[in-house]
Scaffold this active site. Structure first.
Site, PDB file in Angstrom:
ATOM      1  N   HIS A 299       0.842  -1.200   0.000  1.00 44.17           N
ATOM      2  CA  HIS A 299       0.000   0.000   0.000  1.00 44.17           C
ATOM      3  C   HIS A 299       0.874   1.246   0.000  1.00 44.17           C
ATOM      4  CE1 HIS A 299      -3.539  -2.370   1.515  1.00 44.17           C
ATOM      5  NE2 HIS A 299      -4.198  -1.403   0.897  1.00 44.17           N
TER       6      HIS A 299
ATOM      7  N   ASP B  35      15.474  17.801   0.600  1.00 44.65           N
ATOM      8  CA  ASP B  35      16.321  18.212  -0.533  1.00 44.65           C
ATOM      9  C   ASP B  35      16.928  16.988  -1.225  1.00 44.65           C
ATOM     10  OD1 ASP B  35      15.858  20.909  -0.194  1.00 44.65           O
ATOM     11  OD2 ASP B  35      17.643  21.233   1.034  1.00 44.65           O
TER      12      ASP B  35
ATOM     13  N   GLU C 208      14.229  15.348  -3.158  1.00 45.45           N
ATOM     14  CA  GLU C 208      13.887  16.133  -4.350  1.00 45.45           C
ATOM     15  C   GLU C 208      14.913  15.925  -5.459  1.00 45.45           C
ATOM     16  OE1 GLU C 208      13.261  20.136  -2.869  1.00 45.45           O
ATOM     17  OE2 GLU C 208      11.140  19.708  -2.460  1.00 45.45           O
TER      18      GLU C 208
ATOM     19  N   ASP D 246       9.187  18.502  -6.455  1.00 48.32           N
ATOM     20  CA  ASP D 246       9.235  19.579  -5.465  1.00 48.32           C
ATOM     21  C   ASP D 246       8.202  19.262  -4.387  1.00 48.32           C
ATOM     22  OD1 ASP D 246       9.370  21.855  -3.946  1.00 48.32           O
ATOM     23  OD2 ASP D 246       8.587  23.201  -5.494  1.00 48.32           O
TER      24      ASP D 246
ATOM     25  N   GLN E 204      10.203  26.407   2.968  1.00 45.92           N
ATOM     26  CA  GLN E 204      10.668  25.141   2.379  1.00 45.92           C
ATOM     27  C   GLN E 204      12.165  24.984   2.556  1.00 45.92           C
ATOM     28  OE1 GLN E 204       9.282  23.585  -1.515  1.00 45.92           O
ATOM     29  NE2 GLN E 204       7.938  25.374  -1.567  1.00 45.92           N
TER      30      GLN E 204
ATOM     31  N   GLU F 211      13.378  21.694   4.504  1.00 49.42           N
ATOM     32  CA  GLU F 211      13.802  20.661   3.561  1.00 49.42           C
ATOM     33  C   GLU F 211      15.285  20.344   3.639  1.00 49.42           C
ATOM     34  OE1 GLU F 211      12.281  21.745  -0.291  1.00 49.42           O
ATOM     35  OE2 GLU F 211      10.198  21.410   0.349  1.00 49.42           O
TER      36      GLU F 211
HETATM   37 MN    MN Z   1      10.081  21.540  -1.881  1.00 52.21          MN
END
Ligand code: MN
Ligand code: MN
Length: 470
Positions: A306, A438, A441, A447, A457, A461
């Site tokens: 899941h 980061d 990402e 993002d 952010q 992040e």
């Molecule tokens: Mn972001």
């Protein structure tokens, strides 16, 4: 070679990813993965039909969080005359008070507040998530006489003030803590008022816990953003947005699975529904697109993992059943699914039971995993479903409340993990796999938390979570 620390994991992880991206040699990646991770001797039975629907739901209890902790170390004020001073928490107004650092000042570390006469120490700012308990340490300065003081608060930005609790007499030359339970919601600020002319007093380590009686709600499953800019447009074949009442996802026709699934979690989504566990094809996929079936996973060595857990949608049968639709599922190594991944899911529900709401995005990336049959499997279902190399997840955690995007700050806890899709992943706790947003990402090209202001952010992040893991 055994991974011994998170840092080592990250280092190896980066080099593995670099290999992945720059050489595109997946066989090498798989060999590297297999070679560096020690053999995990499974004690689980064949688990193709096991999924992650078990849960521990803790009844609603509001866990207090320290929302202000001021040590008065960061400011300087050498005279008693009224003036503002900036400390780490913000600007404070000190009247008949200074920042003391002498041998006669009772203090933690190097500084505390020293108040004379009918002086005061007042916040020029609010805490915004309410105040449960406000606490401060106090002691007599030097050889001065006893002194008395009071705690006051304002819920209208300092316009009007109300005393809370009793007038306190400070008689000790050691710092002692006095706490006041105020249980005020929303914006609140505090002031310590000395009420005796005699006896200069020191105050230090001022702290406030939050207070929220907000009823948890079911919020937008993509309230913090659309990580890949998915669109509900069939020309977006590898990034096709599907919005369901229970979760939203970006579907990738070439993988035969979602890229990511996004959902909101609070206790408002939780109940006791544990519907029948039959996985079903997603008939809302565009005509002509491959639709995974439950039997695609049979005997593959991978669980029907899941993405949005069944137990996160347990309020009613409709919600629970919706998590068994196969666009919410990807091939997941059983030991990964059932150990660290499942434990992280349960931890989120524990937080939901403690008065927190969460925005959660998880996904799959890369190709090639090692399930219970051993070896490396790149695809199942005759090539129609990609077996991911990595499962990732990011969780943004807030106290229950409204206007969630606006409440995200540099102090907001975000937990992000990247876990290899291998049986050996089960040998580590989920905390071991924590990385920065980061990092994720960069790995995915997405993002995360795109609706949050860029400056916020940047803060949330770039740090690896070090918070509790259960
Ligand atoms: Mn972001
Ligand atoms: Mn909310």
């Amino acid at each position: 070679m055994i991974f011994k620390s998170g840092n080592l994991f990250i280092t190896l992880h980066c080099s593995i990813l670099a290999q992945y991206f720059f050489s595109m040699n997946r066989t090498f990646l798989a060999l590297l993965l297999t070679g560096v991770i020690f053999t995990f001797n499974t004690c689980k039975k064949d688990s193709h039909y096991i999924d992650d629907q078990n849960s521990t739901i803790i009844s609603a209890r509001i866990k207090s969080t320290t929302v202000l902790s001021e040590t008065f170390e960061a400011g300087t004020k050498t005279a008693y005359a009224a003036a503002n001073v900036t400390f780490s928490s913000g600007s404070w107004y000190l009247n008949n008070a200074l920042v003391g650092n002498s041998a006669s000042d009772r203090k933690f570390n190097t500084k505390s507040i020293r108040v004379q006469n009918i002086g005061s120490v007042r916040m020029n700012f609010n805490v915004t998530s309410g105040a449960g308990v406000v606490s401060v340490y106090h002691a007599r300065y030097g050889t001065d006489a006893n002194g008395t003081w009071e705690m006051w608060y304002s819920v209208d930005n300092g316009t009007t003030w109300t005393k809370t609790g009793a007038t306190i007499t400070t008689s000790s030359i050691s710092l002692v803590q006095t706490s006041f339970t105020v249980n005020l919601t929303g914006n609140v600020r505090f002031e310590v008022r000395k009420t005796s002319n005699s006896g200069r007093l020191n105050f230090d380590n001022f702290s406030i816990t939050d207070y929220s009686t907000t009823t948890p709600t079911q919020d937008n499953n993509m309230g913090m953003g659309n990580p890949s800019g998915a669109q509900a447009n069939i020309t977006f074949t590898t990034n096709y947005l599907m919005v369901k009442p229970q979760y939203s996802l970006s579907y990738n026709k070439s993988r035969g699975t979602a890229n990511w699934v996004s959902w909101h979690l609070s206790s408002a989504w939780l109940g006791s529904s544990n519907a029948d566990h039959s996985f079903t094809s997603d008939n809302t996929l565009p005509t002509g697109w491959y639709k995974a079936t439950s039997s695609n996973y049979t005997n593959t060595g991978f669980d029907r993992g899941h993405m949005c857990p069944a137990a996160d949608r347990s309020l009613n049968t409709t919600d629970n059943t919706a998590t068994y639709v196969l666009t919410n599922v990807s091939p997941q190594a059983p030991n990964l699914n059932q150990i660290p991944w499942n434990n992280l899911e349960q931890y989120c529900r524990t937080l939901a039971g403690q008065g927190y709401e969460m925005y959660i995005v998880d996904g799959v990336t890369g190709m090639g995993g090692t399930g219970s049959n051993g070896g490396v499997t790149n695809t199942i279902a005759g090539g129609n479903i990609t077996v991911p190399a990595w499962w990732w997840k990011s969780i943004l955690i807030l106290p229950n409340g409204q206007n969630d995007v606006s409440r995200v700050s540099s102090a907001t806890r975000v937990i992000t993990v990247v876990m290899p899709n291998t049986q050996t992943s089960g040998s580590q706790t989920w905390g071991y796999y924590r990385v920065t947003v980061d990092y994720l990402e960069t790995l995915t090209g997405y993002d995360l938390w795109a609706n949050v202001p860029a400056t916020v952010q940047s803060s949330i992040e770039s740090v690896v979570d070090t918070g509790p893991v259960n």
